[in-house]
Every structure is written in structure tokens, then in C-alpha cells.
Design a protein around this motif. Structure first.
Motif, PDB file in Angstrom:
ATOM      1  N   ALA A  14       0.820  -0.873   0.111  1.00 35.60           N
ATOM      2  CA  ALA A  14      -0.270  -0.042   0.124  1.00 35.60           C
ATOM      3  C   ALA A  14       0.970   1.430   0.615  1.00 35.60           C
ATOM      4  O   ALA A  14       0.109   1.991  -0.361  1.00 35.60           O
ATOM      5  N   GLY A  15       1.946   1.133   1.142  1.00 29.45           N
ATOM      6  CA  GLY A  15       3.104   2.527   1.002  1.00 29.45           C
ATOM      7  C   GLY A  15       3.446   2.709  -0.843  1.00 29.45           C
ATOM      8  O   GLY A  15       3.240   4.073  -0.528  1.00 29.45           O
ATOM      9  N   ARG A  21       1.358   7.862  -5.967  1.00 31.27           N
ATOM     10  CA  ARG A  21      -0.101   8.930  -6.302  1.00 31.27           C
ATOM     11  C   ARG A  21       0.740  10.140  -5.675  1.00 31.27           C
ATOM     12  O   ARG A  21       0.205  10.772  -6.504  1.00 31.27           O
ATOM     13  N   LEU A  22       0.621  10.023  -4.786  1.00 26.36           N
ATOM     14  CA  LEU A  22       0.608  11.500  -4.024  1.00 26.36           C
ATOM     15  C   LEU A  22       1.770  12.514  -4.766  1.00 26.36           C
ATOM     16  O   LEU A  22       1.601  13.623  -4.005  1.00 26.36           O
ATOM     17  N   SER A  23       2.795  11.595  -4.668  1.00 27.37           N
ATOM     18  CA  SER A  23       4.448  12.530  -4.740  1.00 27.37           C
ATOM     19  C   SER A  23       3.812  12.832  -6.278  1.00 27.37           C
ATOM     20  O   SER A  23       4.773  14.244  -6.647  1.00 27.37           O
ATOM     21  N   ALA A  24       2.685  12.620  -7.056  1.00 24.65           N
ATOM     22  CA  ALA A  24       2.450  13.008  -8.400  1.00 24.65           C
ATOM     23  C   ALA A  24       1.774  14.736  -8.475  1.00 24.65           C
ATOM     24  O   ALA A  24       2.387  15.048  -9.619  1.00 24.65           O
ATOM     25  N   ASP A  25       1.888  15.530  -7.609  1.00 20.21           N
ATOM     26  CA  ASP A  25       1.781  16.245  -7.492  1.00 20.21           C
ATOM     27  C   ASP A  25       2.908  17.223  -6.674  1.00 20.21           C
ATOM     28  O   ASP A  25       3.551  17.084  -6.206  1.00 20.21           O
ATOM     29  N   PRO A  26       4.014  17.739  -7.414  1.00 22.38           N
ATOM     30  CA  PRO A  26       5.058  18.268  -6.924  1.00 22.38           C
ATOM     31  C   PRO A  26       5.212  18.940  -6.383  1.00 22.38           C
ATOM     32  O   PRO A  26       5.805  19.445  -5.676  1.00 22.38           O
ATOM     33  N   ILE A 515      -6.657  -0.907  -2.018  1.00 20.09           N
ATOM     34  CA  ILE A 515      -7.036  -0.307  -1.458  1.00 20.09           C
ATOM     35  C   ILE A 515      -6.448   0.936  -1.669  1.00 20.09           C
ATOM     36  O   ILE A 515      -6.762   1.689  -1.232  1.00 20.09           O
ATOM     37  N   ALA A 516      -5.129   0.911  -2.144  1.00 17.91           N
ATOM     38  CA  ALA A 516      -4.417   2.000  -1.327  1.00 17.91           C
ATOM     39  C   ALA A 516      -4.903   2.575  -2.798  1.00 17.91           C
ATOM     40  O   ALA A 516      -4.470   4.246  -2.910  1.00 17.91           O
ATOM     41  N   GLU A 517      -4.717   2.443  -3.994  1.00 16.16           N
ATOM     42  CA  GLU A 517      -5.455   3.427  -5.187  1.00 16.16           C
ATOM     43  C   GLU A 517      -6.818   4.378  -4.979  1.00 16.16           C
ATOM     44  O   GLU A 517      -6.662   5.145  -5.987  1.00 16.16           O
ATOM     45  N   ARG A 518      -7.304   2.937  -4.124  1.00 17.11           N
ATOM     46  CA  ARG A 518      -8.641   4.624  -3.814  1.00 17.11           C
ATOM     47  C   ARG A 518      -8.056   5.086  -2.792  1.00 17.11           C
ATOM     48  O   ARG A 518      -9.057   6.271  -2.664  1.00 17.11           O
ATOM     49  N   ALA A 519      -7.692   4.731  -1.524  1.00 16.21           N
ATOM     50  CA  ALA A 519      -7.628   6.031  -0.240  1.00 16.21           C
ATOM     51  C   ALA A 519      -6.540   7.490  -1.853  1.00 16.21           C
ATOM     52  O   ALA A 519      -7.221   8.445  -0.986  1.00 16.21           O
TER      53      ALA A 519
END
Ligand SMILES: Cc1cc2nc3c(=O)[nH]c(=O)nc-3n(C[C@H](O)[C@H](O)[C@H](O)COP(=O)(O)OP(=O)(O)OC[C@H]3O[C@@H](n4cnc5c(N)ncnc54)[C@H](O)[C@@H]3O)c2cc1C
Length: 525
Positions: A14-15, A21-26, A515-519
Motif C-alpha cells: 500500500a505504501g 500517487r501522492l507525489s504526482a503533485d509536485p 485499497i491504496a489506489e482508492r485511498a
């Protein structure tokens, strides 16, 4: 490294998805901390290297359960990955999602929004399916899913035995139906393991807004005024505090509840007994533990066609793999298997899963037996027994106490016994005649239900799918809400296998990634 926007604890299945996904926003500074080392061992990338990983303590938490009352007081070994990629770096790579009814069951039992139709897009989004896209499968995602490059003759024999008994051959366990026997698809790209670290993390390691710290143990989430504001992290002898705008725990079904408890989030009475100040009284932390209990039927082989190579043979397999990326080194060993209904299944859903292994598997492969043989794993897909997990002490380096409570519900034993009888039928099919030697476990003398039960109590083991210890839902025992935010603490989420309210009918890597993709979408908002 003293502050970030989002801190993720645990670089496992998950991590790694969350970090990607979260670091896709620079504009967002993301820190991913991992207790274990980098995933540089060749035994991680070479699929058949998994047989060596059981003896590599440096990448494994190697937990042990408490003495299990249902299993003659035995303490079971629970491997969990402690390395970039987490358990996806040491697992058997079988790509399985579970049954439609698992997710519809979640939705119907207090988790609306998690039905099969609602989670299917996230399975597809994660996937890079070598066979191409269809209604069930996606292409272009970070997680490579492919067919095996090499198949052992005994795995073919296993499927031939199934055909002989009239068991349907299933070409896609993740398609219209899960029922039948067939080849497992595997999380591999070009014959190499595609762990969550290989698929999700490696391609984005160069992002300047993503920091990955290895050898870093999170010891406490700091909560101030009802909000998670920082995480204490131990690297060697140094303890540092990393401030974070938001914190997500992705430490897995053992470590996430452990870290919540260490942070004062859990059953108040238990925390007080250990002198841990209570931050949030959440009785469900560590409760609702579920796992797949498994029995290995082991038959000696009369021909040397198995993967019991011996040291010299293993060296040759490794060399062949290095030169060709093929041969037995590219095999996940558990090549074939399937999902069957025992006579106890009332609803037409498979209630047991088989993994066929063309090698002798005793004590997770840690006990190497002489000669050749083959092994039929059998586990109960939806156990009714529930266990729990508690702290042994307030020391963050101490392993938690795991009470798996296997076979507490008699139905679980009855279904496993019924499954072992099906295995016997498959093993007795004519297809195996050229290879069949003596049945070592449980042994031909075992015939009655009582004898099977005694064999199970003496030798059953985990097949590595603990979930449920930070259950999502809405009742008093739920730990996280339907968007995986910890009840009663702002800015803190849990995203990993621990949030599953009930165990899915199959292996748990792909469901955890889903689950992680959704979260990630919610955490991104
Ligand atoms: C031997 C084995 C075989 C398996 N075979 C299969 C299979 O074939 N197919 C399948 O689908 N599933 C399989 N599974 C199960 C599957 O791999 C797991 O369910 C899945 O990987 C769990 O993902 P997770 O993110 O919840 O936890 P993990 O992947 O275990 O990740 C947790 C990570 O967090 C880190 N961590 C924990 N606590 C801390 C802390 N305090 N500080 C810093 N870091 C921390 C851990 O070191 C780890 O890297 C297998 C598992 C094992 C162990």
C-alpha cells in the motif's frame, strides 16, 4: 528532513502506491519511511528466489504467534516483508483479487461504496495486464501482471488430474468466475518480480518532492489537540521528529495497529495497563484479526522432475535465469492452483483455495527434505475464527503479541478437512500415476475426520494473509471510516491490509493495492 506535507509509514504494497500517487503533485512534499533496507537482493527480483527469502532475516519481521490453542499450542511463524516493497517483495506473486461477493459483502455490512462494481475500476487502474485489457483487466498501470514463463510438468499434471475429475479449467481467476483449477497469473514484468516497490516506487524515485528513508522505524505518531502533527522516527540510535501536515500508516496488518497502540490509540484499558497515555479510546485496534490457515499435503515423487534441485541444481537455475530471464528461476513455484467448493459450500462460492507446488514444502520451505516431492496447499477462504493483537510492552522495538485464534470456530476445521479430502481425490487421479510416491503428510493412514483434524492441529501453518486489525466501518469496533481516516483523530489514516473488514477469498496483495489506489484519491483531495 524535519517536515513534509504527507508522511507515509511503511513502503509495502500500500505504501508504495500512496507514495507514487501522492507525489504526482509536485507541490506536495511526501516522505515515505521504511523500517527495512532497499530491495537490492537478487533473490527478490528473481521469482524463484522466494525459496531463499525464507532464510533471510534482514528483510523479514519474522513474527511468531502466541501459542495457538487450536493448534496444539504451537507458535506459528509469520513472515512479513521488512524491505522496500514490504511483503510484496517476499511474496509468491500470485495475482488474485477475491470474489465479487467479498466486496459486495463489505458494502452490505456497513461499508457502502466498497462493492465489487465500485472497486473494480481501481483494480483495473493499478494493472498492466500482459494479455491486454478487457472488462475485468486494465493495461498501462504500474503493477505488471503476466503469465508464467516457465511451467513445471507436475503443475501440468495437477491440472490434468483436475480435468480427469471433471473440475473446470479456469483461464482467469479474476474474470467472470473464480471457480476451477488453472494457472496463476503472476505479478511479474519480463520474468522479474513486480513488487509494489518495483512497479510503483522505482519509476518515481527521482521526483524531488519525494523522500524515501530506509532503515527508519516509526515509533510513535504525535497527536496534538486531536490532530496528528508528527511522527517520531528511529534510525540507528538517532530519534528524530518529522512534522507532517497529514500522516498515513501503511505498515501492514501487524505493524499499523501496533503503531496506533504505541501512539495511545486503541483500547483504553490495555493502554493504561502499559502506562501509555490514552489519545483515543478505540477498542477495535488490534481486534478482528483474520488469516488463512493452510495445510500442506506432501507426496513423494518417483521421478526427479520437481524443483527440489539441491545446491548445485539451484546454482544452475540461477545462472540460466541470469542468461535468459527464463527457466525455473522465473517461476513463482506456486504455479497452478484453484478455487473449489467443498460439499460444505452452500452458496456455490468456492470455500477453499489450492496452491500446487512442484517441490517439497515443509515448514514454509525452511525444512529441506531429501529427495523429490510435490505439495498441495489447501486453505479455508472465509474463516469464521477471529483473533487479536496486543502490545507486549511500550517498547516500539518489541514484537506485538499475536493471538491468531485459528480453528476457534469448528466450521473452519470442518471446511479444511473437506478441502483435504478433495486434495486426496486430485492426488489419486490417474494423471499422477507416473509420479506418485508415498504420501508423507498427512500420510495414507489418515482417513477419518478425527485423524485429519489431528493432522491439521499438528501441522497447519499460515498462508500469510492477516487482515482486519484496523477494520474500516462505522460501528464502535471500527478503527477507520469509509475513507480510511482514523476515528477520533484528525489528519491520520490507515491504508493497508489491516482495514479489510473481512478477509477476501484469495491472496491479499492485489486487494491491498486496490485499497491504496482508492485511498490515494481521497488523500489527494
Ligand atoms: C511469504 C508471503 C507470501 C505471500 N504470497 C502472496 C501471493 O502470492 N499473492 C498475494 O496476493 N499475496 C501474497 N502475500 C500477501 C501480500 O503480500 C500481503 O497481504 C500484502 O503485501 C500486504 O500489504 P501491506 O501494504 O498491508 O503490508 P506490507 O506489504 O507488509 O508493508 C508494510 C511495510 O511497512 C513497513 N513498516 C511496518 N512498520 C513500520 C514502522 N513502524 N516504521 C517503518 N516502516 C514500517 C514494513 O517493513 C513493510 O515494508 C504473501 C505474503 C507473504 C509474507
Amino acid at each position: 528532513m524535519t517536515s513534509c506535507d504527507h508522511l507515509i509509514v511503511g513502503a509495502g504494497s500500500a505504501g508504495c502506491v500512496l507514495a507514487h500517487r501522492l507525489s504526482a503533485d509536485p507541490a506536495r512534499r511526501v516522505v515515505l519511511i521504511e523500517a527495512g533496507p532497499a530491495d537490492s537482493s537478487p533473490f527478490i527480483s528473481m521469482p524463484a528466489g522466494l525459496a531463499q527469502l525464507v532464510n533471510m532475516p534482514g528483510v523479514n519481521w519474522s513474527y511468531q504467534t502466541e501459542p495457538e490453542p487450536g493448534l496444539n499450542g504451537r507458535r506459528l511463524w509469520w513472515p512479513r516483508g521488512k524491505v522496500l516493497g514490504g511483503s510484496s517483495s517476499i511474496n509468491a506473486m500470485c495475482y488474485i483479487r477475491g470474489q465479487r461477493e467479498d466486496y459486495d459483502g463489505w458494502a452490505g455490512a456497513g461499508c457502502p461504496g466498497w462493492s465489487y462494481e465500485e472497486v473494480l475500476p481501481y483494480f483495473r487502474q493499478s494493472e498492466d495486464q500482459a494479455r491486454g485489457a478487457d472488462a475485468y483487466h486494465g493495461t498501462g498501470g504500474p503493477l505488471a501482471v503476466s503469465d508464467l514463463r516457465y511451467r513445471n510438468v507436475l503443475s501440468e499434471t495437477f491440472l490434468a488430474a483436475g480435468r480427469e475429475l471433471g473440475i473446470a479449467l479456469n483461464a482467469d481467476f479474476n474474470g467472470a468466475t473464480q471457480l476451477g483449477l488453472g494457472w496463476y497469473q503472476v505479478t511479474q514484468r519480463d520474468g522479474r518480480r513486480c513488487s509494489a516497490a518495483a512497479g510503483y516506487l522505482k519509476p518515481v524515485r527521482g521526483r524531488p518532492n519525494l523522500s524515501v528513508l530506509t532503515g527508519a522505524l516509526a515509533t510513535r505518531v504525535v497527536v496534538d489537540g486531536g490532530r496528528a502533527v508528527a511522527v517520531e522516527v528511529r534510525r540507528g540510535r538517532v530519534v528524530e521528529r518529522i512534522e507532517a501536515g497529514a500522516v498515513t500508516l501503511a505498515g501492514g496488518a501487524v505493524n499499523s495497529p501496533q503503531l496506533l497502540l504505541l501512539s495511545g490509540i486503541g483500547p483504553a484499558a490495555d493502554l493504561e495497563a502499559l502506562g501509555i497515555p490514552v489519545v483515543a479510546d478505540l477498542p477495535g485496534v488490534g481486534a478482528n484479526l483474520q488469516d488463512h490457515l493452510d495445510y500442506c499435503t506432501l507426496v513423494k515423487a518417483t521421478q526427479p522432475v520437481t524443483y527440489d534441485f539441491g545446491k548445485l541444481g539451484e546454482a544452475w537455475v540461477g545462472l540460466r535465469y541470469l542468461l535468459t530471464r527464463g527457466g525455473p528461476g522465473s517461476s513463482n513455484i506456486a504455479e497452478a492452483g484453484g478455487f473449489l467448493t467443498t460439499p460444505r459450500a452452500r452458496d456455490g462460492r468456492a470455500d477453499v483455495q489450492l496452491h500446487f507446488v512442484p517441490a517439497q514444502l515443509d515448514d514454509h520451505g525452511r525444512n529441506r527434505l531429501p529427495g523429490h516431492g510435490y505439495t498441495f496447499h489447501c486453505c479455508v477462504l472465509r474463516p469464521k475464527s477471529r483473533g487479536r493483537l496486543t502490545l507486549a510492552s511500550g517498547d516500539p522495538t518489541a514484537a506485538p503479541r499475536i493471538f491468531a485464534n485459528y480453528l476457534a470456530e469448528p466450521d473452519d476445521a470442518a471446511t479444511l478437512i473437506a478441502g483435504l479430502k478433495l486434495v486426496r481425490e486430485i492426488a489419486a487421479a490417474r494423471a499422477f500415476d507416473p509420479y506418485r510416491g508415498e504420501e508423507l503428510f498427512p500420510g495414507a493412514a489418515v482417513r477419518s475426520d478425527a485423524e485429519f483434524l489431528a493432522a491439521i492441529r499438528a501441522k497447519a501453518e499460515t498462508i500469510y494473509h492477516p487482515v482486519g486489525t484496523c477494520r474500516m466501518g462505522q460501528g464502535p469496533d471500527a478503527v477507520v471510516d469509509l475513507r480510511l481516516r482514523v476515528h477520533g483523530v484528525e489528519g491520520l489514516s490507515v491504508v493497508d491490509a489491516s482495514v479489510m473488514p473481512t478477509l477476501v477469498s484469495g491472496n491479499t496483495n492485489a486487494p491491498t493495492i486496490m485499497i491504496a489506489e482508492r485511498a490515494a484519491e481521497w488523500l489527494d483531495a
